[in-house]
Write a protein that holds these residues in place. Structure first.
Motif, short mmCIF file in Angstrom:
data_model
loop_
_atom_site.label_atom_id
_atom_site.label_comp_id
_atom_site.label_asym_id
_atom_site.label_seq_id
_atom_site.Cartn_x
_atom_site.Cartn_y
_atom_site.Cartn_z
N GLU A 1 9.94 2.61 10.46
CA GLU A 1 10.65 3.84 10.87
C GLU A 1 11.67 4.23 9.80
O GLU A 1 11.85 5.41 9.49
CB GLU A 1 11.35 3.62 12.21
N LEU A 2 12.34 3.24 9.27
CA LEU A 2 13.36 3.47 8.25
C LEU A 2 12.73 4.10 7.00
O LEU A 2 13.25 5.07 6.44
CB LEU A 2 14.00 2.12 7.91
N ILE A 3 11.58 3.57 6.56
CA ILE A 3 10.89 4.08 5.38
C ILE A 3 10.42 5.52 5.64
O ILE A 3 10.55 6.40 4.77
CB ILE A 3 9.69 3.18 5.01
N LEU A 4 9.89 5.76 6.83
CA LEU A 4 9.43 7.12 7.18
C LEU A 4 10.58 8.10 7.12
O LEU A 4 10.44 9.23 6.62
CB LEU A 4 8.79 7.11 8.57
N GLY A 5 11.75 7.67 7.60
CA GLY A 5 12.93 8.54 7.54
C GLY A 5 13.31 8.88 6.12
O GLY A 5 13.63 10.05 5.80
N LYS B 1 0.83 -1.21 0.00
CA LYS B 1 0.00 0.00 0.00
C LYS B 1 0.86 1.26 0.00
O LYS B 1 0.55 2.25 -0.68
CB LYS B 1 -0.92 0.00 1.23
N LEU B 2 1.96 1.25 0.77
CA LEU B 2 2.86 2.40 0.79
C LEU B 2 3.44 2.67 -0.59
O LEU B 2 3.49 3.83 -1.04
CB LEU B 2 4.01 2.15 1.78
N ASP C 1 3.04 5.84 -3.49
CA ASP C 1 4.30 6.54 -3.76
C ASP C 1 5.08 6.91 -2.50
O ASP C 1 5.77 7.94 -2.45
CB ASP C 1 4.03 7.82 -4.58
N PHE C 2 4.95 6.09 -1.47
CA PHE C 2 5.67 6.30 -0.21
C PHE C 2 5.43 7.73 0.31
O PHE C 2 6.36 8.42 0.74
CB PHE C 2 7.17 6.03 -0.37
N ASN C 3 4.20 8.12 0.28
CA ASN C 3 3.81 9.46 0.75
C ASN C 3 3.90 9.50 2.28
O ASN C 3 3.24 8.71 2.97
CB ASN C 3 2.38 9.76 0.29
N PRO C 4 4.68 10.45 2.83
CA PRO C 4 4.84 10.48 4.29
C PRO C 4 3.55 10.77 5.05
O PRO C 4 3.34 10.27 6.16
CB PRO C 4 5.87 11.59 4.52
N THR C 5 2.68 11.56 4.42
CA THR C 5 1.39 11.85 5.07
C THR C 5 0.55 10.58 5.18
O THR C 5 -0.05 10.29 6.22
CB THR C 5 0.62 12.92 4.28
N PHE C 6 0.53 9.81 4.06
CA PHE C 6 -0.20 8.54 4.07
C PHE C 6 0.38 7.60 5.12
O PHE C 6 -0.35 6.92 5.84
CB PHE C 6 -0.12 7.89 2.68
#
Length: 510
Positions: free
Chosen positions: A500-504, A464-465, A469-474
């Motif tokens: 956490e790594l992906i969010l960074g 889903k991420l 498109d790896f949207n940080p808001t999503f």
């Protein structure tokens, strides 16, 4: 050179009192042996230059190496007598184990054979009877069978028909028992081969292990009726099969602990069965149990204990280092965990035995390196050049394994795909959406029926991420919530850490 390296490694495990006699200190053979034993020399090129400053094809070098190998064979064979002296001097029965006793028994049987060739059977009979008693005591069934067959030969030479028939029947009974135990061994070795490269869980393997476990129980009953006790070797296989069965399912933690505790008690009851190899096997089972329980600090203590029993030259250290690396990442201590894992990774990749590993073993270490690279890039990019040099390049994807790792659908193959998806996003080299769609198809085909809830939820979350498109808001609005009970021992790193790594990375690319 491989043979010379391995002989030197084996002989380094013993105190060789006769070394100076067979290899004089001032000889070229001794110089070569010492250099190989200390790891100074690893190749024929280094050895020939060290001795003669010439090439490996030099006849002088080839002759010396051949003679050295013959001398080392002589040392290896003669060393059994040194083991025997050590055992005789010791008053503690615990120092005996099956391996040592088996070597000594074979020595005595060779002497008996030489006597029987000349039809001299009086002393041969005494030797064989002593060996048989020791074989029974140490549950060396093949050795006992060999003794009975030799006794049958002796009584045939004596002309005693009744005794000859008696030993014929005993040999047949032992042979049946030996075949059954060998069947258990073959089932176990097949299970070992199937699970060597895997961290996933498979219902069919659980069923196979359960069938083998039931087979051992069937043998228990047959043996108990005759001997009034459970056969200790068969029981040992029972612990092994039960451990495999439990790890290939979603086990109750108490069942795993109960099995490893019973396994340990079994060795206390039969200390001669606890050889170094079997001791290491039990330690690994206990480590998996602690990891499954999330007791990582306790697991580390056992890992360090197991490390002392292994070496890279014997290739059994790689398995322990896998457990060490993965456990360090699960501990995730800011000051120690990642740095220790990085240093351990460098040690493994730089050892000379790494290139001799199976391609799937190498691939699994490359995945670990890729995962650590991503972690270090997120924590402090300066550390990647120091600790993951192979991945400190623009085209980092080239270092990832491209082919599937055998048939491990829920283990390393899944890890390989999700690491690739994150790499595609991180590098921006290719469109990660197409890979995410492939991952979704893979999930529908291989993962959706998995018993591993954490794995399934993590994979769906990652898909889903990627589709968003790896949207940080999503990502902030759709936090990964995973069940914490029955923390899966097969988990590569920690899925919460990956999030956490992906969010960074997401925040850095905005």
């Amino acid at each position: 050179m491989d043979l010379l390296l391995e002989l030197a490694f084996i002989l380094s495990k013993y105190s060789l009192k006769s070394l100076d006699q067979i290899l004089p200190k001032d000889s070229k053979m001794r110089r070569l042996f010492d250099a190989v034993s200390k790891g100074i020399i690893q190749t024929d090129e280094e050895a020939s230059h060290f001795l003669y400053e010439t090439s490996p094809s030099d006849k002088r070098y080839l002759m010396l190496k051949r003679n050295l190998i013959n001398k080392l064979f002589e040392l290896l064979l003669s060393n059994d007598s040194e083991v025997e002296k050590k055992i005789r001097k010791s008053k503690r029965k615990e120092v005996f184990n099956q391996e040592e006793t088996k070597f000594l028994a074979h020595q005595y049987l060779i002497i008996a054979d030489k006597l029987l060739i000349q039809n001299v059977y009086h002393n041969a009979e005494k030797i064989i009877e002593r060996v048989r008693q020791k074989a029974k005591e140490y549950h060396l069934i093949e050795t006992e069978w060999e003794c009975v067959r030799k006794l049958r030969t002796i009584y045939a030479l004596k002309g005693f028909a009744n005794e000859t028939e008696k030993y014929t029947l005993e040999a047949q009974e032992l042979r049946e028992e030996m075949i059954f135990l060998d069947n258990l061994k073959s089932y176990w070795e097949v299970m070992q081969a199937k699970t060597k490269f895997f961290i996933g869980q498979y219902p069919e393997w659980e069923a196979e292990a359960f069938a083998a476990e039931k087979l051992t129980e069937k043998f228990y009953k047959k043996y108990e009726e005759k001997q009034k006790q459970t056969h200790p070797l068969a029981k040992l296989y029972g612990f092994r099969f039960r451990n495999i069965r439990l790890l290939q399912s979603q086990p109750q933690l108490e069942e795993l602990k109960k099995n490893t505790n019973s396994w340990e008690e079994h060795f206390k009851s039969y200390p001669h069965l606890n050889t170094p190899t079997r001791n290491l096997e039990l330690l690994i089972a206990q480590i998996y149990t602690l990891r499954y329980a999330g007791e990582f600090m306790q697991a580390l203590q056992l890992i360090k204990k197991a490390t002392k029993l292994t070496t890279y030259q014997a290739f059994n250290k790689f398995k322990i280092q896998e457990l060490y690396f993965d456990t360090l990442l699960k501990i995730n201590e800011p000051k120690h965990g990642y740095k220790q894992a990085a240093l351990l990774l460098l040690e493994v990749l730089q050892t000379s035995q790494f290139d001799r590993l199976d391609k799937w073993d190498k691939a699994s270490w490359r995945l670990r390196e890729a995962y650590l690279f991503l972690i270090l890039q997120n924590k402090d990019p300066k550390l990647t050049k120091k600790y993951t040099p192979n991945f400190y390049k623009k085209n980092v994807l080239l270092e990832l394994p491209h082919e599937p790792i055998n048939k491990d659908k829920t283990g390393y193959n899944t890890i390989r795909i999700w690491i690739k998806v994150i790499f595609l996003f991180y590098t921006g080299m290719q469109d990660f959406n197409s890979e995410a769609n492939n991952f979704r198809n893979y999930y529908q085909r291989h993962l959706k029926d998995s018993k591993d809830e954490r794995l399934c939820q993590f994979v769906l979350h990652l898909i889903k991420l990627a589709q968003n498109d790896f949207n940080p808001t999503f990502l902030e609005e759709n936090k990964l919530e995973l069940p914490q009970e029955n923390y899966n021992f097969t988990e590569f790193g920690c899925y919460e850490t990956v999030e956490e790594l992906i969010l960074g990375f997401c925040k850095k690319t905005v």
